[in-house]
Design a protein around this motif. Structure first.
Motif, mmCIF file in Angstrom:
data_model
loop_
_atom_site.group_PDB
_atom_site.id
_atom_site.type_symbol
_atom_site.label_atom_id
_atom_site.label_comp_id
_atom_site.label_asym_id
_atom_site.label_seq_id
_atom_site.Cartn_x
_atom_site.Cartn_y
_atom_site.Cartn_z
ATOM 1 N N ASP A 155 0.803 -1.232 0.000
ATOM 2 C CA ASP A 155 0.000 0.000 0.000
ATOM 3 C C ASP A 155 0.837 1.284 0.000
ATOM 4 N N LEU A 156 2.142 1.198 0.190
ATOM 5 C CA LEU A 156 3.063 2.347 0.129
ATOM 6 C C LEU A 156 2.841 3.388 1.236
ATOM 7 N N LYS A 157 2.087 3.047 2.281
ATOM 8 C CA LYS A 157 1.871 4.020 3.364
ATOM 9 C C LYS A 157 3.184 4.394 4.039
ATOM 10 N N GLU A 158 4.030 3.409 4.233
ATOM 11 C CA GLU A 158 5.316 3.680 4.874
ATOM 12 C C GLU A 158 6.197 4.561 3.990
ATOM 13 N N LEU A 159 6.107 4.365 2.667
ATOM 14 C CA LEU A 159 6.890 5.187 1.746
ATOM 15 C C LEU A 159 6.496 6.649 1.872
ATOM 16 N N ASP A 160 5.228 6.934 2.028
ATOM 17 C CA ASP A 160 4.744 8.305 2.186
ATOM 18 C C ASP A 160 5.450 8.987 3.356
ATOM 19 N N GLU A 161 5.552 8.288 4.466
ATOM 20 C CA GLU A 161 6.213 8.843 5.644
ATOM 21 C C GLU A 161 7.712 8.994 5.431
ATOM 22 N N LEU A 162 8.325 7.981 4.823
ATOM 23 C CA LEU A 162 9.769 8.022 4.613
ATOM 24 C C LEU A 162 10.191 9.165 3.694
ATOM 25 N N LEU A 163 9.385 9.448 2.692
ATOM 26 C CA LEU A 163 9.723 10.541 1.774
ATOM 27 C C LEU A 163 9.734 11.897 2.477
ATOM 28 N N SER A 164 9.011 11.996 3.572
ATOM 29 C CA SER A 164 8.983 13.258 4.320
ATOM 30 C C SER A 164 10.094 13.356 5.354
ATOM 31 N N VAL A 181 3.883 5.700 -6.935
ATOM 32 C CA VAL A 181 5.147 6.222 -6.425
ATOM 33 C C VAL A 181 5.368 7.642 -6.927
ATOM 34 N N LYS A 182 5.104 7.857 -8.193
ATOM 35 C CA LYS A 182 5.249 9.190 -8.780
ATOM 36 C C LYS A 182 4.386 10.214 -8.045
ATOM 37 N N ALA A 183 3.149 9.864 -7.754
ATOM 38 C CA ALA A 183 2.238 10.783 -7.067
ATOM 39 C C ALA A 183 2.780 11.168 -5.692
ATOM 40 N N LEU A 184 3.361 10.212 -4.985
ATOM 41 C CA LEU A 184 3.919 10.495 -3.660
ATOM 42 C C LEU A 184 5.149 11.399 -3.761
ATOM 43 N N ILE A 185 5.998 11.132 -4.754
ATOM 44 C CA ILE A 185 7.193 11.960 -4.939
ATOM 45 C C ILE A 185 6.794 13.401 -5.255
ATOM 46 N N VAL A 186 5.807 13.559 -6.109
ATOM 47 C CA VAL A 186 5.319 14.898 -6.451
ATOM 48 C C VAL A 186 4.715 15.581 -5.227
ATOM 49 N N ALA A 187 3.964 14.838 -4.437
ATOM 50 C CA ALA A 187 3.330 15.404 -3.240
ATOM 51 C C ALA A 187 4.364 15.924 -2.247
ATOM 52 N N HIS A 188 5.550 15.326 -2.260
ATOM 53 C CA HIS A 188 6.609 15.759 -1.350
ATOM 54 C C HIS A 188 7.612 16.693 -2.034
ATOM 55 N N HIS A 189 7.284 17.136 -3.255
ATOM 56 C CA HIS A 189 8.096 18.112 -3.999
ATOM 57 C C HIS A 189 9.535 17.624 -4.216
ATOM 58 N N LEU A 190 9.670 16.366 -4.596
ATOM 59 C CA LEU A 190 10.989 15.777 -4.794
ATOM 60 C C LEU A 190 11.274 15.475 -6.264
ATOM 61 N N GLU A 191 10.490 16.067 -7.151
ATOM 62 C CA GLU A 191 10.648 15.774 -8.574
ATOM 63 C C GLU A 191 12.066 16.043 -9.084
ATOM 64 N N ASP A 192 12.705 17.092 -8.570
ATOM 65 C CA ASP A 192 14.022 17.488 -9.057
ATOM 66 C C ASP A 192 15.168 16.758 -8.355
ATOM 67 N N ASP A 193 14.828 15.887 -7.422
ATOM 68 C CA ASP A 193 15.851 15.164 -6.661
ATOM 69 C C ASP A 193 15.968 13.710 -7.094
ATOM 70 N N CYS A 194 15.312 13.358 -8.203
ATOM 71 C CA CYS A 194 15.219 11.953 -8.630
ATOM 72 C C CYS A 194 16.089 11.641 -9.836
ATOM 73 N N LEU A 195 16.590 10.427 -9.849
ATOM 74 C CA LEU A 195 17.180 9.836 -11.037
ATOM 75 C C LEU A 195 16.476 8.502 -11.228
#
Length: 231
Positions: A155-164, A181-195
């Motif tokens: 369910d990726l709930k833990e990933l949501d917390e870890l990204l923050s 996964v993409k939606a969570l990354i965008v929600a945490h404003h990490l789009e520019d920190d990804c490879l």
């Protein structure tokens, strides 16, 4: 002496095999080739095949990739029985696996069943995320920053917390869950920190420096996302 040898072959480039892995492949009697689907091909074999002598007997076996753990372990137990029989008859048996044998590898299940029954040796391999980081000069972490390796399943709930809370992360197994996964990354404003890299080291390699560049149809099972907020 006869034994089972687990051999990490790295992420895809045959030149990333270790010298020890190559030497071991040359001395095997039997090489066990794991496949993720019945009748499928072994990705690990295609990486290392140029180092395998013709005299080595190749034994392809299906390791079910399923959430039904009973079904999976029943199949692996049957294969473990074969491996034990081969080694007790005096054969040295190799098992090739992508990346490193101790990281999300089917080899780990086989190891649990056999390590108290026969002699087992394990040869480490270069991980996909380590190779990607070096290949694209993307620092994983520095100083005392923890590195979190996260399998993107369920369910990726833990990933949501870890990204923050975490600064440096490796996201693996993102193929089926990429949009979530993409939606969570965008929600945490990490789009520019990804490879984002798919099929590293292979002819079909795809590299993306931003989420909006990604064509989901080009992504394979072997897709990894590196995140570093500090670099």
């Amino acid at each position: 002496m006869s034994k089972l040898i687990g051999i990490g072959v790295g992420p895809g480039d045959p030149e990333l095999l270790t010298l020890k892995a190559i030497r071991v492949l040359e001395k095997l009697d039997i090489l066990l080739l794991p496949t993720g689907r019945s009748g499928g091909e072994s990705e690990a074999y295609h990486i290392c095949k140029e180092y395998i002598p013709e005299l080595v007997s190749l034994e392809k076996r299906y390791f079910p990739m399923t959430n039904d753990k009973d079904m999976m372990m029943a199949a692996i137990a049957e294969i473990a029985g074969e491996v034990k029989s081969w080694t007790l008859s005096g054969k040295t048996v190799g098992f090739v696996t992508l990346g490193d044998p101790m990281l999300y590898s089917t080899y780990g299940y086989l190891l649990k069943l056999l390590r108290d029954e026969i002699e087992v040796e394990t040869i480490p391999g270069i991980t996909s995320f380590g190779a990607i980081a070096s290949g694209f000069n993307k620092q994983l972490c520095e100083g005392d920053t923890p590195l979190v390796i996260y399998p993107c399943v369920d369910d990726l709930k833990e990933l949501d917390e870890l990204l923050s809370t975490q600064k440096s992360m490796v996201l693996m197994k993102v193929y089926k869950s990429f949009e979530r996964v993409k939606a969570l990354i965008v929600a945490h404003h990490l789009e520019d920190d990804c490879l984002i890299v798919s099929n590293f080291g292979k002819a079909s390699q795809k590299v993306y420096y931003g989420l909006e560049e990604v064509n989901i149809e080009e992504l394979s099972y072997f897709t990894t996302i590196l995140i570093n907020k500090e670099v």
